[in-house]
Design a protein around this motif. Sequence first.
Motif, PDB file in Angstrom:
ATOM      1  N   LEU A   1      17.341   0.143  71.982  1.00 57.14           N
ATOM      2  CA  LEU A   1      18.263   1.260  71.771  1.00 57.14           C
ATOM      3  C   LEU A   1      19.601   0.758  71.239  1.00 57.14           C
ATOM      4  N   LEU A   2      20.137  -0.292  71.837  1.00 52.33           N
ATOM      5  CA  LEU A   2      21.396  -0.873  71.365  1.00 52.33           C
ATOM      6  C   LEU A   2      21.260  -1.390  69.938  1.00 52.33           C
ATOM      7  N   PHE A   3      20.107  -1.974  69.609  1.00 53.89           N
ATOM      8  CA  PHE A   3      19.883  -2.464  68.254  1.00 53.89           C
ATOM      9  C   PHE A   3      19.887  -1.306  67.251  1.00 53.89           C
ATOM     10  N   CYS A   4      19.252  -0.196  67.604  1.00 56.43           N
ATOM     11  CA  CYS A   4      19.243   0.983  66.724  1.00 56.43           C
ATOM     12  C   CYS A   4      20.656   1.525  66.534  1.00 56.43           C
ATOM     13  N   LEU A   5      21.440   1.569  67.616  1.00 52.67           N
ATOM     14  CA  LEU A   5      22.841   2.003  67.506  1.00 52.67           C
ATOM     15  C   LEU A   5      23.645   1.019  66.663  1.00 52.67           C
ATOM     16  N   PHE A   6      23.366  -0.263  66.829  1.00 54.45           N
ATOM     17  CA  PHE A   6      24.019  -1.312  66.041  1.00 54.45           C
ATOM     18  C   PHE A   6      23.776  -1.085  64.544  1.00 54.45           C
ATOM     19  N   LEU A   7      22.527  -0.816  64.179  1.00 52.75           N
ATOM     20  CA  LEU A   7      22.191  -0.546  62.774  1.00 52.75           C
ATOM     21  C   LEU A   7      22.876   0.723  62.274  1.00 52.75           C
ATOM     22  N   LEU A   8      22.852   1.777  63.079  1.00 57.24           N
ATOM     23  CA  LEU A   8      23.487   3.038  62.697  1.00 57.24           C
ATOM     24  C   LEU A   8      24.980   2.845  62.438  1.00 57.24           C
ATOM     25  N   PHE A   9      25.665   2.170  63.346  1.00 52.57           N
ATOM     26  CA  PHE A   9      27.100   1.960  63.173  1.00 52.57           C
ATOM     27  C   PHE A   9      27.383   1.049  61.981  1.00 52.57           C
ATOM     28  N   ASN A  10      26.519   0.062  61.727  1.00 57.09           N
ATOM     29  CA  ASN A  10      26.694  -0.775  60.542  1.00 57.09           C
ATOM     30  C   ASN A  10      26.629   0.051  59.270  1.00 57.09           C
ATOM     31  N   ILE A  11      25.661   0.948  59.203  1.00 52.91           N
ATOM     32  CA  ILE A  11      25.512   1.815  58.029  1.00 52.91           C
ATOM     33  C   ILE A  11      26.726   2.724  57.884  1.00 52.91           C
ATOM     34  N   LEU A  12      27.152   3.337  58.981  1.00 52.63           N
ATOM     35  CA  LEU A  12      28.308   4.236  58.934  1.00 52.63           C
ATOM     36  C   LEU A  12      29.580   3.494  58.532  1.00 52.63           C
ATOM     37  N   LEU A  13      29.794   2.319  59.115  1.00 50.98           N
ATOM     38  CA  LEU A  13      30.991   1.547  58.785  1.00 50.98           C
ATOM     39  C   LEU A  13      30.989   1.081  57.333  1.00 50.98           C
ATOM     40  N   SER A  14      29.832   0.677  56.835  1.00 51.42           N
ATOM     41  CA  SER A  14      29.781   0.171  55.461  1.00 51.42           C
ATOM     42  C   SER A  14      29.967   1.284  54.439  1.00 51.42           C
ATOM     43  N   SER A  15      29.699   2.522  54.830  1.00 55.44           N
ATOM     44  CA  SER A  15      29.871   3.623  53.883  1.00 55.44           C
ATOM     45  C   SER A  15      31.241   4.286  54.005  1.00 55.44           C
ATOM     46  N   PHE A  16      32.066   3.813  54.914  1.00 56.14           N
ATOM     47  CA  PHE A  16      33.331   4.476  55.198  1.00 56.14           C
ATOM     48  C   PHE A  16      34.417   4.136  54.186  1.00 56.14           C
ATOM     49  N   LEU A  17      34.577   2.855  53.857  1.00 54.12           N
ATOM     50  CA  LEU A  17      35.599   2.397  52.918  1.00 54.12           C
ATOM     51  C   LEU A  17      35.040   1.254  52.085  1.00 54.12           C
ATOM     52  N   PRO A  18      35.632   1.023  50.903  1.00 54.42           N
ATOM     53  CA  PRO A  18      35.191  -0.131  50.096  1.00 54.42           C
ATOM     54  C   PRO A  18      35.400  -1.435  50.865  1.00 54.42           C
ATOM     55  N   LYS A  19      34.352  -2.234  50.970  1.00 53.29           N
ATOM     56  CA  LYS A  19      34.372  -3.448  51.786  1.00 53.29           C
ATOM     57  C   LYS A  19      35.453  -4.444  51.374  1.00 53.29           C
ATOM     58  N   GLU A  20      35.750  -4.507  50.090  1.00 51.81           N
ATOM     59  CA  GLU A  20      36.712  -5.510  49.626  1.00 51.81           C
ATOM     60  C   GLU A  20      38.150  -5.212  50.043  1.00 51.81           C
ATOM     61  N   TYR A  21      38.417  -3.997  50.562  1.00 52.31           N
ATOM     62  CA  TYR A  21      39.782  -3.634  50.961  1.00 52.31           C
ATOM     63  C   TYR A  21      39.949  -3.526  52.474  1.00 52.31           C
ATOM     64  N   VAL A  22      38.917  -3.807  53.230  1.00 53.61           N
ATOM     65  CA  VAL A  22      38.970  -3.683  54.680  1.00 53.61           C
ATOM     66  C   VAL A  22      39.368  -5.033  55.285  1.00 53.61           C
ATOM     67  N   LEU A  23      40.463  -5.051  56.008  1.00 48.47           N
ATOM     68  CA  LEU A  23      40.975  -6.300  56.567  1.00 48.47           C
ATOM     69  C   LEU A  23      40.020  -6.903  57.589  1.00 48.47           C
ATOM     70  N   ASP A  24      39.253  -6.073  58.278  1.00 45.93           N
ATOM     71  CA  ASP A  24      38.332  -6.538  59.315  1.00 45.93           C
ATOM     72  C   ASP A  24      37.272  -7.501  58.767  1.00 45.93           C
ATOM     73  N   LEU A  25      36.974  -7.394  57.486  1.00 47.79           N
ATOM     74  CA  LEU A  25      35.929  -8.221  56.887  1.00 47.79           C
ATOM     75  C   LEU A  25      36.483  -9.453  56.176  1.00 47.79           C
ATOM     76  N   MET A  26      37.801  -9.572  56.139  1.00 51.38           N
ATOM     77  CA  MET A  26      38.426 -10.712  55.467  1.00 51.38           C
ATOM     78  C   MET A  26      38.563 -11.880  56.442  1.00 51.38           C
ATOM     79  N   PHE A  27      38.663 -13.085  55.887  1.00 51.87           N
ATOM     80  CA  PHE A  27      38.753 -14.299  56.703  1.00 51.87           C
ATOM     81  C   PHE A  27      40.019 -15.059  56.337  1.00 51.87           C
ATOM     82  N   ALA A  28      40.843 -15.350  57.327  1.00 49.98           N
ATOM     83  CA  ALA A  28      42.048 -16.171  57.153  1.00 49.98           C
ATOM     84  C   ALA A  28      42.891 -15.689  55.972  1.00 49.98           C
ATOM     85  N   TYR A  29      43.233 -14.427  55.993  1.00 54.19           N
ATOM     86  CA  TYR A  29      43.993 -13.856  54.881  1.00 54.19           C
ATOM     87  C   TYR A  29      45.491 -13.992  55.108  1.00 54.19           C
ATOM     88  N   SER A  30      46.203 -14.044  53.996  1.00 44.83           N
ATOM     89  CA  SER A  30      47.660 -14.099  54.040  1.00 44.83           C
ATOM     90  C   SER A  30      48.210 -12.673  54.013  1.00 44.83           C
TER      91      SER A  30
END
Length: 173
Positions: A16-45
């Motif tokens: 059940l948690l895995f299914c929710l994990f997949l659902l939230f991944n899909i929802l989050l990835s469709s919410f905003l363009p990935k290249e502008y989301v700070l949460d997905l960046m690494f060691a940014y200035s």
Amino acid sequence: MKLLFQFLSKWGNLLLLFCLFLLFNILLSSFLPKEYVLDLMFAYSSEEAYAALGHLNPSQIHRYKIGIWILDMPYLGIYCLLFSGLMIQIWKNHTTAWLPVAVAAMDLFENLSVLRILGLYPRQNEIWTAIASFFSTSKWVLVGVLIFALVFGLIFSVFSKRNFFEKSTEARI
């Protein structure tokens, strides 16, 4: 705590948690363009953070804030439970559940920092971007450690079972 460990010890709950994990991944990835989301960046200035945010209009900035509260905050609880359960199942040790908790803690502080940055935007604050970058980078380093621990644990589990069956076969002959 015992009740939580009992919940996480059941494969049906992990599914059940895995299914929710997949659902939230899909929802989050469709919410905003990935290249502008700070949460997905690494060691940014600070410059990189504000350059990314500069591509978003005020409506998208508002949507980003809402997305953090409605999607990303519950998501960190879901993946924390899922991966804690997997670590317990694979390593057969409750202390291994703390690694996903550490990832979720870094994610929580990252989210709060990003919300502060978005609340101040378009005004720039280098201190808040440094704090957010620290938590983002820490989160991603811990995610790498978690993935390594899961893969290593699976490999160890498979080989230890194989050795057990080989030894038990030898004993029968």
